[in-house]
Design a protein around this motif. Structure first.
Motif, short mmCIF file in Angstrom:
data_model
loop_
_atom_site.label_atom_id
_atom_site.label_comp_id
_atom_site.label_asym_id
_atom_site.label_seq_id
_atom_site.Cartn_x
_atom_site.Cartn_y
_atom_site.Cartn_z
N VAL A 188 -10.82 -62.82 -9.21
CA VAL A 188 -10.11 -61.54 -9.06
C VAL A 188 -10.88 -60.70 -8.05
N PRO A 189 -10.37 -60.51 -6.83
CA PRO A 189 -11.13 -59.82 -5.78
C PRO A 189 -11.58 -58.42 -6.17
N GLU A 190 -10.75 -57.71 -6.95
CA GLU A 190 -11.08 -56.33 -7.32
C GLU A 190 -12.34 -56.25 -8.17
N TRP A 191 -12.73 -57.34 -8.81
CA TRP A 191 -13.91 -57.34 -9.66
C TRP A 191 -15.20 -57.49 -8.87
N ASN A 192 -15.11 -57.91 -7.63
CA ASN A 192 -16.31 -58.24 -6.85
C ASN A 192 -16.85 -57.04 -6.09
N GLN A 193 -17.13 -55.98 -6.82
CA GLN A 193 -17.64 -54.74 -6.22
C GLN A 193 -18.13 -53.83 -7.33
N ASP A 194 -18.89 -52.82 -6.97
CA ASP A 194 -19.28 -51.80 -7.94
C ASP A 194 -18.03 -51.02 -8.34
N LEU A 195 -17.86 -50.81 -9.64
CA LEU A 195 -16.67 -50.11 -10.11
C LEU A 195 -17.03 -49.04 -11.13
N SER A 196 -16.29 -47.93 -11.09
CA SER A 196 -16.37 -46.94 -12.15
C SER A 196 -15.62 -47.48 -13.37
N MET A 197 -15.84 -46.87 -14.53
CA MET A 197 -15.11 -47.33 -15.71
C MET A 197 -13.61 -47.17 -15.51
N TYR A 198 -13.20 -46.10 -14.88
CA TYR A 198 -11.76 -45.89 -14.65
C TYR A 198 -11.17 -47.06 -13.88
N ARG A 199 -11.80 -47.43 -12.77
CA ARG A 199 -11.28 -48.52 -11.96
C ARG A 199 -11.40 -49.85 -12.69
N ALA A 200 -12.52 -50.06 -13.39
CA ALA A 200 -12.71 -51.32 -14.12
C ALA A 200 -11.66 -51.49 -15.21
#
Length: 272
Positions: free
Chosen positions: A100-112
Motif C-alpha cells: 500500500v503506497p500510502e503506508w510508506n511514509q511518515d503519517l499522522s494518526m489522522y492520515r494513518a
C-alpha cells in the motif's frame, strides 16, 4: 455492571426490543448475492428505536476477527492514555516498503486512520502495551459475546482470529461512540469521530471504519461500521461480508453493497 455497559449494549438492545421494532428484510440479501458474497447488514434508527436487519440470527451470532475496525478502539485507547496527543501525532515510517503506497511514509494518526495503515496502528498497540490494552478491553467488554477477549500477541490480536466480534457488538460500539457513552473523555471520542467522517455534503454525513482480513480457512472477511446522519438524525449501521473467491475485490465490494443498501432504504438523498 461496567463490563456489560459497553459493547454488549447492541445485543441487549436487540434482544430486549419488541418484535415490531426489529424488521428482518431478507430482500436485502440480493446485494450480497449480486457480488457473490455472503454476509449481513444491520441498521438502527435511533429516533424510532428500531432495527432493520438482513438476517436477524447472523446479526446476533456470527462472529469474526475485527480486523481494521479495531483501529477505532486502538485510537480511543491511544488518545485516552496520552500515548498519542491528538490526531496530528506522527509515528515515523519504519522504512519497510509495503504494497500500500500510502503506508510508506511518515503519517499522522489522522492520515494513518484514513488510509487504514496497519503497521502504524500495530506500533501504537506496542506503545500502549499488552497490560494496558487488556485492561481497556476488559473495561469495555470488547468482543465478549463468546467470552472474554484475551490478547495473545499485542500487535496482531485483532488480525489473527484470536478474538472475534459480532455485528451486534460492532453496532453497539458505534452508537456508544457517537453519543459519548464510552468510558473515555469527550475529547477522545470527538477526535475519533472526526477521523471517521468520510463523506460530508448537503444531503448526508457518512462516518465509518472499514476492516478486511481472513478467516481461519482463508476466506476473505470484510466490515464497514459507522453511522449516517441526515437532517441531524443519526442511523447506525454495520455491514459484514465474506467471500471464498481469492480474486474478489473485497474492498470495492463492501462499499458497493453498503451504498446499494443505504440507497434502497432511502438514504443519501437528504429526505430521511
Amino acid at each position: 455492571m461496567r463490563y456489560l455497559s459497553g459493547f454488549v449494549f447492541g445485543l441487549l438492545v436487540l434482544t430486549s426490543c419488541s418484535p415490531n421494532s426489529v424488521k428482518e428484510e431478507k430482500d436485502l440479501e440480493k446485494y450480497f448475492s449480486a457480488q457473490q458474497v455472503t454476509g449481513v447488514f444491520g441498521l438502527f434508527d435511533n429516533a424510532q428505536g428500531s432495527f432493520i436487519l438482513s438476517d436477524r440470527k447472523r446479526f446476533k451470532d456470527s462472529a469474526y476477527l475485527p480486523a481494521s475496525t479495531f483501529k477505532v478502539v486502538n485510537a480511543l485507547i491511544g488518545l485516552e492514555t496520552g500515548i498519542v496527543k491528538d490526531d496530528s501525532t506522527v509515528i515515523p515510517w519504519d522504512g519497510v516498503t509495503r504494497k500500500v503506497p500510502e503506508w510508506n511514509q511518515d503519517l499522522s494518526m489522522y492520515r494513518a486512520f484514513r488510509v487504514s495503515d496497519v503497521p502504524w496502528f500495530q506500533e501504537l498497540a506496542r506503545r500502549i502495551g499488552k497490560d494496558t490494552m487488556q485492561h481497556w478491553l476488559d473495561t469495555l467488554g470488547y468482543a465478549s459475546r463468546y467470552g472474554r477477549a484475551v490478547i495473545n500477541r499485542k500487535d496482531s490480536f485483532w488480525l489473527d482470529n484470536s478474538i472475534k466480534i459480532t455485528p451486534d457488538e460492532q453496532l453497539g460500539l458505534m452508537k456508544k461512540l457517537y453519543f459519548n457513552q464510552l468510558p473515555f473523555q469527550r475529547r477522545t471520542c470527538d477526535i475519533v469521530g472526526r477521523m471517521m467522517l468520510m463523506e460530508d455534503n448537503t444531503n448526508y454525513r457518512l462516518s465509518y471504519k472499514t476492516g478486511w482480513g481472513n478467516a481461519e480457512n482463508g476466506d476473505a472477511l470484510a466490515w464497514v461500521v459507522g453511522w449516517i446522519e441526515e437532517n441531524k438524525h443519526p442511523y447506525f449501521f454495520v455491514l459484514q461480508l465474506r467471500s471464498a473467491d481469492p480474486n474478489a475485490d473485497i474492498t470495492a465490494i463492501r462499499m458497493k453493497v453498503l451504498k446499494g443498501i443505504l440507497e434502497e432504504l432511502g438514504f443519501m438523498k437528504g429526505k430521511k
